[in-house]
Design a protein around this motif. Structure first.
Motif, short mmCIF file in Angstrom:
data_model
loop_
_atom_site.label_atom_id
_atom_site.label_comp_id
_atom_site.label_asym_id
_atom_site.label_seq_id
_atom_site.Cartn_x
_atom_site.Cartn_y
_atom_site.Cartn_z
N VAL A 26 19.04 30.60 -91.84
CA VAL A 26 19.93 29.96 -92.88
C VAL A 26 21.49 29.51 -92.87
N PHE A 27 21.70 28.47 -93.16
CA PHE A 27 23.48 28.16 -93.34
C PHE A 27 23.94 27.12 -93.28
N VAL A 28 25.04 26.60 -93.60
CA VAL A 28 25.76 25.44 -94.52
C VAL A 28 26.33 24.74 -93.26
N LEU A 29 26.06 23.49 -92.62
CA LEU A 29 27.09 23.37 -92.02
C LEU A 29 28.27 22.40 -92.28
N SER A 30 28.18 21.63 -94.06
CA SER A 30 29.15 20.99 -94.54
C SER A 30 29.12 21.38 -95.89
N ILE A 31 30.12 21.34 -96.93
CA ILE A 31 30.13 20.91 -97.82
C ILE A 31 30.52 19.87 -98.66
N THR A 32 30.55 19.05 -98.84
CA THR A 32 31.60 18.06 -99.33
C THR A 32 31.67 17.53 -101.56
N LEU A 33 32.31 17.42 -101.72
CA LEU A 33 32.23 16.80 -103.42
C LEU A 33 32.50 15.30 -103.26
N GLN A 43 30.93 19.03 -110.99
CA GLN A 43 31.10 17.68 -109.58
C GLN A 43 29.59 17.46 -109.09
N ILE A 44 29.80 16.64 -107.98
CA ILE A 44 28.69 16.11 -107.33
C ILE A 44 28.70 16.70 -105.85
N TYR A 45 27.89 17.88 -105.06
CA TYR A 45 28.29 18.17 -103.78
C TYR A 45 27.28 17.49 -102.90
N GLU A 46 27.53 17.08 -101.91
CA GLU A 46 26.84 17.25 -100.87
C GLU A 46 26.43 17.79 -99.76
N CYS A 47 25.82 19.05 -99.71
CA CYS A 47 25.77 20.21 -98.91
C CYS A 47 24.63 19.78 -97.93
N ILE A 48 24.88 19.93 -96.47
CA ILE A 48 23.77 19.85 -95.31
C ILE A 48 23.86 20.82 -94.88
N LYS A 63 29.58 23.42 -111.22
CA LYS A 63 30.27 23.41 -111.67
C LYS A 63 31.83 23.97 -110.09
N ASP A 64 31.24 24.37 -109.43
CA ASP A 64 31.97 24.19 -108.35
C ASP A 64 30.90 24.82 -107.42
N ILE A 65 31.95 25.57 -105.69
CA ILE A 65 30.62 25.39 -104.90
C ILE A 65 30.24 26.56 -104.90
N SER A 66 30.94 27.80 -105.35
CA SER A 66 29.90 28.94 -105.86
C SER A 66 28.26 28.96 -106.39
N ASP A 67 29.10 28.25 -107.43
CA ASP A 67 28.07 27.25 -108.46
C ASP A 67 26.89 27.05 -107.66
N CYS A 68 27.24 26.22 -106.70
CA CYS A 68 25.99 25.12 -105.78
C CYS A 68 25.36 26.16 -104.86
N MET A 69 25.94 26.65 -103.84
CA MET A 69 25.65 28.03 -103.32
C MET A 69 24.40 28.75 -104.13
N ASP A 70 24.70 29.11 -105.17
CA ASP A 70 23.52 30.58 -106.07
C ASP A 70 22.69 28.91 -106.90
N LYS A 71 23.45 27.63 -106.72
CA LYS A 71 21.19 27.45 -106.60
C LYS A 71 20.84 26.93 -105.49
#
Length: 101
Positions: A26-33, A43-48, A63-71
């Protein structure tokens, strides 16, 4: 901004293969605002990302990238389809209560 050396640039398929060889499933290739959300301070982020053997793409409201990764962490490795994860994490109406805090 400094440029990445060409020896570190590889196509996505090779990158995924290299990560799997290192034991990462499991790993993130990209995350984009992508956009601001109607939810205050979000904010809305796109995560691949790769989840097992599947490449998935989802929108995450955070709220930020860290919040998105936690979710996102709560939904990876469980066999949940990407479209389902996208519906949960990218649905503004599910996060409206969080805005009241």
């Amino acid at each position: 901004m400094s440029r990445l050396k060409s020896k570190y640039k590889r196509d996505e398929k090779d990158l995924i293969s290299s990560m799997k060889q290192r034991g990462k499933s499991v790993f993130v290739l990209s995350i984009t605002l992508k956009e601001t959300s109607k939810i205050k301070k979000h904010q809305i982020y796109e995560c691949i990302y790769i989840d097992g053997d599947t490449k998935k793409e989802t929108n995450i409201i955070g709220k930020d990238i860290s919040d998105c990764m936690d979710k996102l962490t709560a939904y990876v490795g469980m066999g949940i389809r990407g479209i389902t994860t996208n519906h949960i994490l990218g649905n503004e109406s599910l996060f409206l209560e969080e805005d009241d805090e």
